[in-house]
Structures are given as C-alpha cells and as structure tokens.
Motif scaffolding. Structure first.
Motif, PDB file in Angstrom:
ATOM      1  N   LEU A  35       0.806  -1.223   0.000  1.00  0.00           N
ATOM      2  CA  LEU A  35       0.000   0.000   0.000  1.00  0.00           C
ATOM      3  C   LEU A  35       0.840   1.275   0.000  1.00  0.00           C
ATOM      4  O   LEU A  35       0.300   2.367  -0.105  1.00  0.00           O
ATOM      5  CB  LEU A  35      -0.934   0.001   1.213  1.00  0.00           C
ATOM      6  N   VAL A  48      -7.690  -4.990   1.715  1.00  0.00           N
ATOM      7  CA  VAL A  48      -8.107  -3.995   2.714  1.00  0.00           C
ATOM      8  C   VAL A  48      -9.610  -4.087   2.937  1.00  0.00           C
ATOM      9  O   VAL A  48     -10.083  -4.139   4.076  1.00  0.00           O
ATOM     10  CB  VAL A  48      -7.698  -2.570   2.279  1.00  0.00           C
ATOM     11  N   GLN A  88      -6.632   3.374   5.204  1.00  0.00           N
ATOM     12  CA  GLN A  88      -6.212   3.010   3.857  1.00  0.00           C
ATOM     13  C   GLN A  88      -7.321   3.190   2.824  1.00  0.00           C
ATOM     14  O   GLN A  88      -7.060   3.219   1.628  1.00  0.00           O
ATOM     15  CB  GLN A  88      -5.727   1.558   3.820  1.00  0.00           C
TER      16      GLN A  88
END
Length: 144
Positions: A35, A48, A88
């Motif tokens: 990421l 995620v 995220q």
C-alpha cells in the motif's frame, strides 16, 4: 480477471486474503508494503476491503461463512489494526487504485452498488471503533 461480484468478498483477491488469514499466513507488514507505492494493485485493495468485512464479523456485526478467517481475525484484527485499515480506504477508493479503476470500467450501476456496500462497511467499522473507544473511556480506568 477472476471471480467478481459487487459483494466486497466477491473477488479472488478478497477470498485469497481470507484464506491467508484463516491459515494464519496473512502478513500485515507485506500488506502495508503493497500500500506504500503510488499505485495500489487490485489484490491489495481487495485485501483492505475484505479485512474490513472480517473485522466487522469478528465484532459480531457481520455473518460470514468463512468461520476460520473470522476466528483468526479475533486474534489479529484489534482496534488499532482496524483503524489502520480504515485509514487506507481513501487510497483504495481513489485515483491510483486498480480495484477502484476496475469498478469504474464496469457499468455505472455496478459501480454504485459496489461502492454503496463498501461505504456502508467502512461506516459500520468507524461506528464500531467509535463505540469501543467510548466504552473504554467510560468504563475503564487503570485503577490509579
């Protein structure tokens, strides 16, 4: 492209993530590395979102047939990691995310349906973490 549906767990990357979690082979360090770049590959983005679903299931807010993954999540998806997953999501749902780009290439209806499910799960986990923080603040002094 593999298996895809508008369900958050309806793709190969998500199911692979749940399998790795159930086998206790999932590495959050590796996921974090994936990421970090300017571009998020589809499997990392799907991971995620899948982990958000399983974090909800571990908190009793979702029912998932992957019981082994849910059980493993209870051991590794604490509030800190769940909050990290939420952090995220802006990148997973934005420019530079392959999973988001793939959904943009799908029909407008499919994109809206998928995005609605994703945003609902994100909000549910935010609420759960907020509730956990409130319970901890109200009920748990250190006894000082």
């Amino acid at each position: 492209m593999g298996t895809w549906s508008t369900d958050i767990l309806g793709n190969d990357g998500a199911l692979d993530t749940l399998g790795a979690l159930a086998d206790r082979q999932l590495s959050f360090t590796d996921l974090a590395d994936e990421l970090r770049g300017d571009y998020i590959e589809s499997d990392a983005g799907a991971a995620v979102l899948a982990l958000i679903e399983v974090a909800l299931a571990a908190r009793g807010l979702r029912e998932l047939p992957q019981a082994d993954a849910v059980e493993a999540a209870r051991d590794v998806l604490d509030d800190e990691r769940a909050a990290w997953l939420l952090e995220q999501t802006d990148r997973v749902l934005g420019a530079g995310s392959e999973v988001y780009e793939l959904w943009q290439e799908a029909s407008e209806q499919s994109l809206r349906e998928w995005l609605g499910k994703v945003e609902a799960s994100i909000e549910d986990l935010r609420q759960a973490l907020g509730s956990a923080a409130l319970v901890g603040a109200a009920g748990g002094g250190t006894g000082d």
